[in-house]
Design a protein around this motif. Sequence first.
Motif, short mmCIF file in Angstrom:
data_model
loop_
_atom_site.label_atom_id
_atom_site.label_comp_id
_atom_site.label_asym_id
_atom_site.label_seq_id
_atom_site.Cartn_x
_atom_site.Cartn_y
_atom_site.Cartn_z
N ASN A 143 0.82 -1.20 0.00
CA ASN A 143 0.00 0.00 0.00
C ASN A 143 0.85 1.26 0.00
OD1 ASN A 143 -2.45 -1.41 0.12
ND2 ASN A 143 -2.30 -1.59 2.35
N GLY A 144 0.31 2.29 -0.60
CA GLY A 144 0.96 3.60 -0.51
C GLY A 144 0.75 4.21 0.86
N GLY A 145 1.54 5.24 1.14
CA GLY A 145 1.42 5.93 2.41
C GLY A 145 0.18 6.82 2.44
N SER A 146 -0.25 7.18 3.65
CA SER A 146 -1.42 8.02 3.84
C SER A 146 -1.00 9.48 3.99
CB SER A 146 -2.20 7.56 5.07
OG SER A 146 -1.37 7.63 6.23
N SER A 147 -1.99 10.33 4.19
CA SER A 147 -1.75 11.77 4.37
C SER A 147 -2.16 12.13 5.80
CB SER A 147 -2.58 12.56 3.36
OG SER A 147 -2.44 13.94 3.56
N VAL A 148 -1.23 12.66 6.56
CA VAL A 148 -1.49 12.93 7.98
C VAL A 148 -1.09 14.36 8.32
CG1 VAL A 148 -1.14 10.51 8.62
CG2 VAL A 148 0.80 12.08 8.66
N GLY A 149 -1.28 14.74 9.58
CA GLY A 149 -0.80 16.02 10.07
C GLY A 149 -1.90 17.02 10.33
N ASN A 150 -1.49 18.16 10.85
CA ASN A 150 -2.43 19.22 11.23
C ASN A 150 -2.70 20.13 10.04
OD1 ASN A 150 -3.89 21.21 12.44
ND2 ASN A 150 -2.22 22.01 13.69
N ASN A 151 -3.92 20.10 9.53
CA ASN A 151 -4.29 20.95 8.40
C ASN A 151 -5.35 21.98 8.79
OD1 ASN A 151 -6.20 18.87 8.75
ND2 ASN A 151 -6.94 19.08 6.66
N SER A 152 -5.50 22.21 10.08
CA SER A 152 -6.55 23.11 10.56
C SER A 152 -6.18 24.57 10.33
CB SER A 152 -6.79 22.88 12.05
OG SER A 152 -7.73 23.80 12.56
N GLY A 153 -7.17 25.35 9.92
CA GLY A 153 -6.99 26.80 9.88
C GLY A 153 -7.03 27.38 11.28
N ARG A 154 -6.95 28.70 11.36
CA ARG A 154 -6.96 29.38 12.65
C ARG A 154 -8.30 30.07 12.85
NH1 ARG A 154 -3.02 31.88 16.07
NH2 ARG A 154 -4.07 32.04 18.09
N GLN A 155 -8.79 30.05 14.06
CA GLN A 155 -10.05 30.68 14.41
C GLN A 155 -10.05 32.16 14.07
OE1 GLN A 155 -9.02 30.02 18.65
NE2 GLN A 155 -9.90 32.04 18.97
N GLY A 156 -11.24 32.75 14.07
CA GLY A 156 -11.36 34.18 13.84
C GLY A 156 -11.11 34.98 15.10
N VAL A 157 -11.39 36.29 15.03
CA VAL A 157 -11.14 37.18 16.16
C VAL A 157 -11.92 38.48 15.95
CG1 VAL A 157 -9.14 38.38 15.20
CG2 VAL A 157 -9.31 38.08 17.68
N ILE A 158 -12.17 39.19 17.05
CA ILE A 158 -12.75 40.53 16.98
C ILE A 158 -11.85 41.48 17.76
CG2 ILE A 158 -14.75 41.98 17.50
CD1 ILE A 158 -16.49 39.51 17.41
N TYR A 159 -11.31 42.48 17.06
CA TYR A 159 -10.53 43.54 17.71
C TYR A 159 -11.47 44.73 17.96
CZ TYR A 159 -6.38 40.97 16.14
OH TYR A 159 -5.44 40.00 15.93
N ILE A 160 -11.42 45.28 19.17
CA ILE A 160 -12.31 46.40 19.52
C ILE A 160 -11.47 47.53 20.09
CG2 ILE A 160 -14.26 47.13 20.94
CD1 ILE A 160 -15.17 44.23 21.07
N LYS A 161 -11.53 48.68 19.45
CA LYS A 161 -10.90 49.89 19.97
C LYS A 161 -11.92 50.63 20.80
CE LYS A 161 -8.06 53.46 20.30
NZ LYS A 161 -6.78 53.39 21.04
N VAL A 162 -11.63 50.80 22.10
CA VAL A 162 -12.60 51.37 23.04
C VAL A 162 -12.35 52.86 23.21
CG1 VAL A 162 -13.48 51.26 25.40
CG2 VAL A 162 -12.72 49.17 24.25
N HIS A 163 -13.45 53.64 23.17
CA HIS A 163 -13.39 55.09 23.42
C HIS A 163 -14.14 55.40 24.72
CE1 HIS A 163 -11.72 55.77 19.44
NE2 HIS A 163 -12.69 55.03 18.93
N TYR A 164 -13.44 56.06 25.63
CA TYR A 164 -14.03 56.36 26.96
C TYR A 164 -14.56 57.79 26.99
CZ TYR A 164 -11.63 52.11 28.35
OH TYR A 164 -11.21 50.82 28.45
#
Length: 493
Positions: free
Chosen positions: A472-493
Amino acid sequence: MKDRIPGKPGRVELRYDDGTKVQVTMTRADEPVEEGTPLCKATLLPDYVCDTLNIDRETSTPGDALLAVPGVLGKALLKIKATHWDGSGYANLQITGLTGIAADRCYTDDTGMLAVYVNEGTYTVGSADNGKFFDTAMPPVSVTVAAGETKNVALTEHKVSENDILIIDTSKTSRFSHYVTSVDVCLIGGGGNGGVGGSGGGGYYVDSSNYCGAGGGGGGGAGGGSAASITEQANISIEQNVDYRLVVGNAGGGNTSGFSLTATGGKNGSDGQKGGDGGLPGGTGGTCGSGGIGGVAKGGSGGTGGAGGAYGSSSYGNTGYNGTSGSKGVEIVRTIFNGEKTITITSGSGGCGGGGGGGGAYYPDTSASRTGQSGYSPNANNGGAGGEGGKTSSGNGGNGGAGGSSSDVTVSGGAGGGGGSFGRASGGSGGSGNAIGTAGLYGSGGNGRSGGGGGGGSSDATKYGTDHVENNGGSSVGNNSGRQGVIYIKVHY
């Protein structure tokens, strides 16, 4: 405590309006119905009481005695002061962590103070408002007290932002503190996942003494996931005592949303195809495995898988073909909040193709050393190396190839399996393709997994009877996950 000892008992001085004065001796003449208890040390704080409370007989006062009572009863006094980040007292704040004290007795007064007697022990004193707001926090404080001890505890609210910029990387519902008037926001969706590389083709065995098994082709590398989209908006007014729901997109293309805005997630890279199996007698070998396509043309495309080798006629078996390298993903750099912050997200790199399997040794020729063809070795930035062909006179099977490299060092192609030797059971199986490490910063696409190496061809004279894939041939392994999103918030006081 001490009694007063007068030099002239009962003597008082009277002063008239004109400034003249006269001393007299005063005695009570109220004809009491009940004499009552005299106000003196013997009745207010006698020595035996001082000894019981372990306080000084002469200097202690009734107030000291009252404070000492909880210690005798195994109690300690906590004086808790809660303040806002501007230094003002945090009024009517519920204090948590006071085990054994009723909840309705655990609120600060108008100045932010709370004094409470507790049993000796360790307490994690906190605030019910900690975590209630996006922009502020009031971390709990651990305190250990012994019976009779008094300790001051300071609970201080502080800003959780860096340069007034909040980073929200988990979905949550919360409010903004009363200090906040408006915000600028930048939403980034979740990065797409990289695809799964194709497995390597199988190394073939044939029922004939005149044909030697051919190696399988390397699997195609998968496409890398694309980076997510970015959505920005400035000067959003904030309402007080209103909950805001913020959703952070998961890896694999999840959407990020909040403030009536949405940033779409990246697209997943497609999977690579399986490498071709070793060919039939007299055939041309298996078909070529395709590389995966990067998400929305932003992620790197996968390398092409190798075709399987044909059988050798009166010769050694042919090799499987090596896959090519996947392309590197695109990097996106942007400044937000009027240049106050720079963000970088990348699309994932495509996976490498796997190495071809080595050909089997020529069966009939026992008089000389015959070596099956090696799988194709990679050029710069190509996939896994091909396996070494099988040998005859030495009786040794071929060696597996080396893992390949890519234009992105985080991915590598699977090595091809070695070809089978004359008289041996089979060649080696293909190695695994890989995607190493994690995706980049928030919203980045995952790397595509690389293709597996092709299986080595067989040359085993003991297995006549059925044509079949032996290795048999070899398989495909490893971490192929993308990265989560995010929200940046600039706060005005």
